[in-house]
Design an enzyme around this catalytic site. Structure first.
Site, mmCIF file in Angstrom:
data_model
loop_
_atom_site.group_PDB
_atom_site.id
_atom_site.type_symbol
_atom_site.label_atom_id
_atom_site.label_comp_id
_atom_site.label_asym_id
_atom_site.label_seq_id
_atom_site.Cartn_x
_atom_site.Cartn_y
_atom_site.Cartn_z
ATOM 1 N N ASP A 29 -5.859 2.964 1.910
ATOM 2 C CA ASP A 29 -6.143 4.062 0.980
ATOM 3 C C ASP A 29 -5.194 4.014 -0.220
ATOM 4 O OD1 ASP A 29 -7.416 6.270 0.058
ATOM 5 O OD2 ASP A 29 -6.617 7.658 1.557
ATOM 6 N N GLY A 32 -7.424 3.696 -5.921
ATOM 7 C CA GLY A 32 -7.780 4.429 -7.134
ATOM 8 C C GLY A 32 -6.534 5.027 -7.789
ATOM 9 N N ARG A 42 -10.587 1.931 -11.868
ATOM 10 C CA ARG A 42 -10.453 1.965 -10.406
ATOM 11 C C ARG A 42 -10.644 0.579 -9.778
ATOM 12 N NH1 ARG A 42 -10.490 6.533 -7.616
ATOM 13 N NH2 ARG A 42 -11.577 5.525 -5.898
ATOM 14 N N HIS A 46 -8.914 -1.828 -6.711
ATOM 15 C CA HIS A 46 -9.548 -2.520 -5.579
ATOM 16 C C HIS A 46 -9.209 -4.010 -5.593
ATOM 17 C CE1 HIS A 46 -11.448 1.130 -4.491
ATOM 18 N NE2 HIS A 46 -12.319 1.165 -5.477
ATOM 19 N N SER A 74 -16.624 2.283 3.912
ATOM 20 C CA SER A 74 -17.146 3.179 4.955
ATOM 21 C C SER A 74 -18.591 3.575 4.662
ATOM 22 C CB SER A 74 -16.280 4.443 5.032
ATOM 23 O OG SER A 74 -16.515 5.248 3.893
ATOM 24 N N GLU A 76 -19.525 6.452 4.287
ATOM 25 C CA GLU A 76 -19.394 7.518 3.283
ATOM 26 C C GLU A 76 -19.183 6.954 1.869
ATOM 27 O OE1 GLU A 76 -17.613 7.530 6.197
ATOM 28 O OE2 GLU A 76 -18.682 9.139 7.227
ATOM 29 N N ARG A 80 -20.130 7.086 -3.390
ATOM 30 C CA ARG A 80 -19.317 6.979 -4.615
ATOM 31 C C ARG A 80 -20.236 6.644 -5.799
ATOM 32 N NH1 ARG A 80 -13.262 4.793 -3.517
ATOM 33 N NH2 ARG A 80 -12.877 6.211 -1.808
ATOM 34 N N LEU A 140 -5.925 -15.759 13.951
ATOM 35 C CA LEU A 140 -6.130 -14.322 13.759
ATOM 36 C C LEU A 140 -7.624 -13.992 13.625
ATOM 37 C CD1 LEU A 140 -4.807 -11.491 12.893
ATOM 38 C CD2 LEU A 140 -5.222 -12.265 10.555
ATOM 39 N N ARG A 197 -2.252 3.941 8.110
ATOM 40 C CA ARG A 197 -2.961 4.507 6.950
ATOM 41 C C ARG A 197 -1.983 4.661 5.801
ATOM 42 N NH1 ARG A 197 -7.831 8.710 6.287
ATOM 43 N NH2 ARG A 197 -7.980 8.494 4.035
ATOM 44 N N LEU A 204 -8.103 10.225 10.216
ATOM 45 C CA LEU A 204 -8.721 9.009 10.748
ATOM 46 C C LEU A 204 -9.979 8.657 9.942
ATOM 47 C CD1 LEU A 204 -8.096 7.036 12.994
ATOM 48 C CD2 LEU A 204 -9.354 8.490 14.585
ATOM 49 N N GLU A 216 -1.526 4.072 18.545
ATOM 50 C CA GLU A 216 -0.388 4.663 17.843
ATOM 51 C C GLU A 216 -0.749 4.729 16.360
ATOM 52 O OE1 GLU A 216 2.420 5.823 19.204
ATOM 53 O OE2 GLU A 216 1.719 5.275 21.217
HETATM 54 C C1 FPP Z 1 -9.581 3.321 -0.685
HETATM 55 O O1 FPP Z 1 -8.944 3.576 -1.898
HETATM 56 C C2 FPP Z 1 -10.143 1.988 -0.660
HETATM 57 C C3 FPP Z 1 -11.471 1.671 -0.565
HETATM 58 C C4 FPP Z 1 -12.546 2.648 -0.458
HETATM 59 C C5 FPP Z 1 -11.931 0.284 -0.555
HETATM 60 C C6 FPP Z 1 -10.946 -0.679 -0.024
HETATM 61 C C7 FPP Z 1 -11.338 -1.996 -0.452
HETATM 62 C C8 FPP Z 1 -10.511 -3.033 -0.665
HETATM 63 C C9 FPP Z 1 -9.057 -3.048 -0.473
HETATM 64 C C10 FPP Z 1 -11.074 -4.269 -1.162
HETATM 65 C C11 FPP Z 1 -11.694 -5.117 -0.088
HETATM 66 C C12 FPP Z 1 -13.023 -4.634 0.223
HETATM 67 C C13 FPP Z 1 -14.138 -4.830 -0.498
HETATM 68 C C14 FPP Z 1 -15.367 -4.086 -0.095
HETATM 69 C C15 FPP Z 1 -14.175 -5.750 -1.643
HETATM 70 P P1 FPP Z 1 -9.525 4.741 -2.806
HETATM 71 O O2 FPP Z 1 -10.457 4.115 -3.792
HETATM 72 O O3 FPP Z 1 -10.128 5.798 -1.965
HETATM 73 O O4 FPP Z 1 -8.217 5.247 -3.492
HETATM 74 P P2 FPP Z 1 -7.893 6.726 -3.984
HETATM 75 O O5 FPP Z 1 -7.925 7.610 -2.769
HETATM 76 O O6 FPP Z 1 -6.518 6.583 -4.555
HETATM 77 O O7 FPP Z 1 -8.932 7.067 -5.015
#
Ligand code: FPP
Length: 249
Positions: A29, A32, A42, A46, A74, A76, A80, A140, A197, A204, A216
């Site tokens: 997380d 963004g 944003r 990523h 996800s 959800e 977006r 892995l 996280r 979760l 854990e």
């Molecule tokens: C959460 O950050 C992150 C995501 C929803 C996507 C995570 C994806 C990657 C790390 C890239 C690898 C995966 C793909 C599908 C290419 P957020 O955007 O919710 O951040 P914020 O809460 O700060 O807005």
């Protein structure tokens, strides 16, 4: 050779230390917020998130951790804005193309958990090629949770179970916790020992809700793109200090 080296990593033969987790799962997380802090779009967050995934895969492989599950998209997340979803799907395809040779060379086995039928065909094909290509690897296991939801996984499991019940392949009084486990996306993957996280949230968010019964949890304020080997080692150090009783005394 010192097989106990941990902070310096160097674990010969890829053997895990006994008190390291076998399965680490991550809710990545903060991409963004990382981008916003830098005045970037944003998607730049990523992209930096993908670089953090790469660091994580390398470190977990070196430590001899067996399984790494990452919450990449996800169920959800489909809600977006369209442009962000499209950008993430494109990034997914690009990342597979760019990284699959190195993953394969490192012996990483890629598997996917989620409703893959929702992923657009081009990205899905690339993913499935990567899965097929690395299927025989013994290093892995990198489990990409894509179009994944914990409740969706259970719904899919219960539907499959109901199908087997109606065809007489399963009897109601045979159903136990092990049975449910067998209908999940990857029954061969052990439950996560440690769930990390990032970004300071303490939820979760529909991730591995069946599998996390005794996991854990480790929360850090670090945003996912800033999560590096040092942060992983801090999480593992914290985990190693915990006493896991699984409900017993
Ligand atoms: C959460 O950050 C992150 C995501 C929803 C996507 C995570 C994806 C990657 C790390 C890239 C690898 C995966 C793909 C599908 C290419 P957020 O955007 O919710 O951040 P914020 O809460 O700060 O807005």
């Amino acid at each position: 050779m010192d097989s106990k080296t941990f902070k310096g990593i160097n674990i010969p033969g890829g053997k895990a230390l006994p008190d390291l987790p076998v399965h680490v799962a991550v809710i990545m997380d903060g991409n963004g917020r990382w981008a916003r802090k830098r005045g970037l779009p944003r998607l730049a967050g990523h992209r930096a998130g993908v670089r953090a995934v790469k660091r994580m895969v390398t470190a977990c492989g070196e430590l001899g951790i067996g399984y790494l599950t990452i919450y990449a998209f996800s169920v959800e997340n489909w809600m977006r804005p369209k442009a962000e979803v499209r950008g993430l799907m494109r990034l997914l395809g690009e990342s597979v193309i760019k990284e699959i040779d190195e993953l394969d060379a490192k012996g990483v086995k890629v598997v996917v958990s989620g409703r893959l039928e929702d992923i657009e065909p081009a990205a899905r094909r690339l993913l499935m090629d990567g899965v097929a290509r690395t299927a025989g690897n013994r290093g892995l296991v990198l489990n990409l949770a894509l179009s994944y939801g914990g409740r969706a996984e259970l719904v899919d499991a219960f539907r499959a179970m109901a199908g087997d019940l109606s065809r007489g392949r399963l009897k109601t009084d045979e159903i136990g916790e092990d049975t449910v486990g067998r209908y999940l996306y990857h029954p061969e993957i052990p439950d996560p020992d440690l769930i990390i996280r990032t970004s300071g949230e303490h939820r979760l968010s529909n991730f591995l809700i069946w599998e996390s019964a005794y996991s854990e949890m480790y929360f850090t304020r670090v945003l996912w793109p800033d999560f590096d080997r040092k942060e992983l080692l801090a999480a593992l150090e914290d985990y190693r200090g915990r006493e896991r009783r699984f409900g017993r005394l």
